[in-house]
Design a protein around this motif. Structure first.
Motif, PDB file in Angstrom:
ATOM      1  N   GLU A 196       0.831  -1.208   0.000  1.00 31.61           N
ATOM      2  CA  GLU A 196       0.000   0.000   0.000  1.00 31.61           C
ATOM      3  C   GLU A 196       0.866   1.259   0.000  1.00 31.61           C
ATOM      4  OE1 GLU A 196      -3.270   2.103  -0.547  1.00 31.61           O
ATOM      5  OE2 GLU A 196      -3.241  -0.081  -0.538  1.00 31.61           O
ATOM      6  N   ARG A 197       1.975   1.233   0.746  1.00 37.00           N
ATOM      7  CA  ARG A 197       2.881   2.388   0.747  1.00 37.00           C
ATOM      8  C   ARG A 197       3.502   2.602  -0.622  1.00 37.00           C
ATOM      9  NH1 ARG A 197       7.271   2.600   5.129  1.00 37.00           N
ATOM     10  NH2 ARG A 197       7.150   0.366   4.979  1.00 37.00           N
ATOM     11  N   ILE A 198       3.842   1.500  -1.303  1.00 39.24           N
ATOM     12  CA  ILE A 198       4.391   1.615  -2.654  1.00 39.24           C
ATOM     13  C   ILE A 198       3.344   2.221  -3.577  1.00 39.24           C
ATOM     14  CG2 ILE A 198       5.255   0.333  -4.649  1.00 39.24           C
ATOM     15  CD1 ILE A 198       6.538  -1.634  -2.632  1.00 39.24           C
TER      16      ILE A 198
ATOM     17  N   LYS B 291      10.657  -8.737 -16.421  1.00 43.29           N
ATOM     18  CA  LYS B 291      10.263  -7.713 -17.403  1.00 43.29           C
ATOM     19  C   LYS B 291      10.209  -6.333 -16.753  1.00 43.29           C
ATOM     20  CE  LYS B 291       5.951  -7.127 -18.425  1.00 43.29           C
ATOM     21  NZ  LYS B 291       4.559  -7.272 -18.880  1.00 43.29           N
ATOM     22  N   HIS B 292       9.601  -6.242 -15.589  1.00 42.17           N
ATOM     23  CA  HIS B 292       9.472  -4.939 -14.937  1.00 42.17           C
ATOM     24  C   HIS B 292      10.817  -4.440 -14.408  1.00 42.17           C
ATOM     25  CE1 HIS B 292       5.213  -4.648 -15.503  1.00 42.17           C
ATOM     26  NE2 HIS B 292       5.046  -5.849 -14.987  1.00 42.17           N
ATOM     27  N   LEU B 293      11.642  -5.345 -13.937  1.00 43.51           N
ATOM     28  CA  LEU B 293      12.985  -4.946 -13.513  1.00 43.51           C
ATOM     29  C   LEU B 293      13.785  -4.433 -14.703  1.00 43.51           C
ATOM     30  CD1 LEU B 293      13.863  -7.783 -10.999  1.00 43.51           C
ATOM     31  CD2 LEU B 293      13.688  -5.348 -10.467  1.00 43.51           C
ATOM     32  N   GLU B 294      13.679  -5.104 -15.817  1.00 43.55           N
ATOM     33  CA  GLU B 294      14.408  -4.688 -17.021  1.00 43.55           C
ATOM     34  C   GLU B 294      13.928  -3.322 -17.498  1.00 43.55           C
ATOM     35  OE1 GLU B 294      15.786  -4.366 -21.087  1.00 43.55           O
ATOM     36  OE2 GLU B 294      13.688  -4.804 -20.633  1.00 43.55           O
TER      37      GLU B 294
ATOM     38  N   GLY C 129       8.415   4.447 -10.930  1.00 42.76           N
ATOM     39  CA  GLY C 129       7.408   4.312  -9.874  1.00 42.76           C
ATOM     40  C   GLY C 129       6.337   3.298 -10.248  1.00 42.76           C
ATOM     41  N   ASP C 130       5.867   3.350 -11.494  1.00 44.13           N
ATOM     42  CA  ASP C 130       4.882   2.375 -11.977  1.00 44.13           C
ATOM     43  C   ASP C 130       5.429   0.955 -11.882  1.00 44.13           C
ATOM     44  OD1 ASP C 130       3.125   4.418 -12.623  1.00 44.13           O
ATOM     45  OD2 ASP C 130       3.523   4.335 -14.781  1.00 44.13           O
ATOM     46  N   SER C 131       6.664   0.776 -12.330  1.00 43.35           N
ATOM     47  CA  SER C 131       7.269  -0.558 -12.312  1.00 43.35           C
ATOM     48  C   SER C 131       7.431  -1.077 -10.887  1.00 43.35           C
ATOM     49  CB  SER C 131       8.626  -0.554 -13.020  1.00 43.35           C
ATOM     50  OG  SER C 131       8.454  -0.361 -14.409  1.00 43.35           O
ATOM     51  N   CYS C 132       7.827  -0.205  -9.971  1.00 45.46           N
ATOM     52  CA  CYS C 132       7.992  -0.626  -8.567  1.00 45.46           C
ATOM     53  C   CYS C 132       6.656  -1.094  -7.998  1.00 45.46           C
ATOM     54  CB  CYS C 132       8.573   0.498  -7.729  1.00 45.46           C
ATOM     55  SG  CYS C 132      10.315   0.812  -8.079  1.00 45.46           S
ATOM     56  N   TYR C 133       5.595  -0.383  -8.317  1.00 47.60           N
ATOM     57  CA  TYR C 133       4.278  -0.800  -7.841  1.00 47.60           C
ATOM     58  C   TYR C 133       3.888  -2.153  -8.449  1.00 47.60           C
ATOM     59  CZ  TYR C 133      -0.713  -0.893  -6.886  1.00 47.60           C
ATOM     60  OH  TYR C 133      -1.969  -1.272  -6.481  1.00 47.60           O
ATOM     61  N   LYS C 134       4.106  -2.322  -9.737  1.00 50.21           N
ATOM     62  CA  LYS C 134       3.783  -3.603 -10.382  1.00 50.21           C
ATOM     63  C   LYS C 134       4.616  -4.737  -9.791  1.00 50.21           C
ATOM     64  CE  LYS C 134       2.335  -1.377 -14.632  1.00 50.21           C
ATOM     65  NZ  LYS C 134       2.724  -0.962 -15.976  1.00 50.21           N
ATOM     66  N   LEU C 135       5.873  -4.451  -9.481  1.00 50.27           N
ATOM     67  CA  LEU C 135       6.727  -5.462  -8.862  1.00 50.27           C
ATOM     68  C   LEU C 135       6.196  -5.864  -7.488  1.00 50.27           C
ATOM     69  CD1 LEU C 135      10.212  -4.047  -9.874  1.00 50.27           C
ATOM     70  CD2 LEU C 135       9.286  -6.271 -10.566  1.00 50.27           C
TER      71      LEU C 135
ATOM     72  N   LEU D 182       3.101  -5.793  -6.555  1.00 52.17           N
ATOM     73  CA  LEU D 182       1.901  -6.608  -6.783  1.00 52.17           C
ATOM     74  C   LEU D 182       2.275  -8.045  -7.146  1.00 52.17           C
ATOM     75  CD1 LEU D 182      -0.404  -4.129  -8.755  1.00 52.17           C
ATOM     76  CD2 LEU D 182      -0.558  -4.804  -6.343  1.00 52.17           C
ATOM     77  N   ILE D 183       3.351  -8.192  -7.913  1.00 53.08           N
ATOM     78  CA  ILE D 183       3.823  -9.544  -8.260  1.00 53.08           C
ATOM     79  C   ILE D 183       4.261 -10.276  -6.998  1.00 53.08           C
ATOM     80  CG2 ILE D 183       5.657 -10.836  -9.437  1.00 53.08           C
ATOM     81  CD1 ILE D 183       5.545  -8.601 -11.624  1.00 53.08           C
ATOM     82  N   ALA D 184       5.022  -9.592  -6.146  1.00 52.08           N
ATOM     83  CA  ALA D 184       5.471 -10.212  -4.894  1.00 52.08           C
ATOM     84  C   ALA D 184       4.281 -10.581  -4.015  1.00 52.08           C
ATOM     85  CB  ALA D 184       6.422  -9.270  -4.164  1.00 52.08           C
ATOM     86  N   GLN D 185       3.277  -9.698  -3.970  1.00 46.76           N
ATOM     87  CA  GLN D 185       2.081  -9.986  -3.167  1.00 46.76           C
ATOM     88  C   GLN D 185       1.318 -11.171  -3.749  1.00 46.76           C
ATOM     89  OE1 GLN D 185       1.320  -8.108  -0.262  1.00 46.76           O
ATOM     90  NE2 GLN D 185       0.079  -9.914   0.072  1.00 46.76           N
TER      91      GLN D 185
END
Length: 186
Positions: free
Chosen positions: A19-21, A166-169, A69-75, A77-80
């Protein structure tokens, strides 16, 4: 960093961190909009060619930072999703992941250290070298995924792992773009 905390603690429910991300990502959206408005107003002034070049580079940097910022949020969500679905990545994946994150972090460090100054040619050359290493490692990691799938690996986990890569790249690409823009400023 918060994403890495979420990812590296696969046995903890870290929804508040996710949520903070998300809140940080929303803030980057707002900042992008406000800064872009301001830069657009400046561009309406009578500016030198160099000032126009600087403004264009700044707009590019703002857009790239927002994409990170978008990629960090998507990452996150993947971890969650990995946690919620009790998914496990192949044991080799964690080592590969750490190597990949190390390269991405190194590429981000280049522009972070030079954000308020002109980026020297040698630093931009290093950024291109890192981007090439990131792409090569990404290709190797994709091949590893294919081998694991051919050997009967878990399809859902491997597909999620590919999405993570993909998001990290993308963050690596954004970092290179920021470095290129910083080279144009001043």
């Amino acid at each position: 960093q918060t994403f890495l905390e979420v990812y590296r603690n696969p046995n903890k429910k870290l929804g508040n961190k996710v949520e903070r991300i998300k809140e940080s990502e929303e803030l980057t959206d707002q900042m992008q909009e406000e800064i872009t408005k301001y830069l657009a107003q400046l561009s309406a002034e009578n500016l030198t060619d160099q000032n126009v070049k600087n403004l264009n580079a700044m707009m590019r940097i703002i857009n790239e930072l927002e994409s990170i910022g978008d990629s960090c949020y998507k990452l996150s969500l993947i971890a969650q999703k990995k946690y919620d679905n009790k998914m496990k990545f192949h044991e080799k994946s964690m080592e590969e992941f750490n190597d990949f994150v190390g390269l991405i972090s190194e590429s981000m460090k280049l522009y972070k250290e030079k954000m308020n100054e002109h980026l020297e040619r040698r630093v931009l050359e290093l950024a291109f070298k890192l981007e090439k290493e990131i792409n090569n490692l990404r290709d190797n990691l994709k091949e590893s995924v294919q081998r694991r799938l051919q050997a009967g690996g878990d399809v859902k986990s491997e597909l999620l792992y590919l999405e993570l890569l993909k998001h990290l790249e993308h963050i690596g690409d954004n970092s290179l773009n920021i470095s290129q823009a910083l080279r144009q400023i001043y």
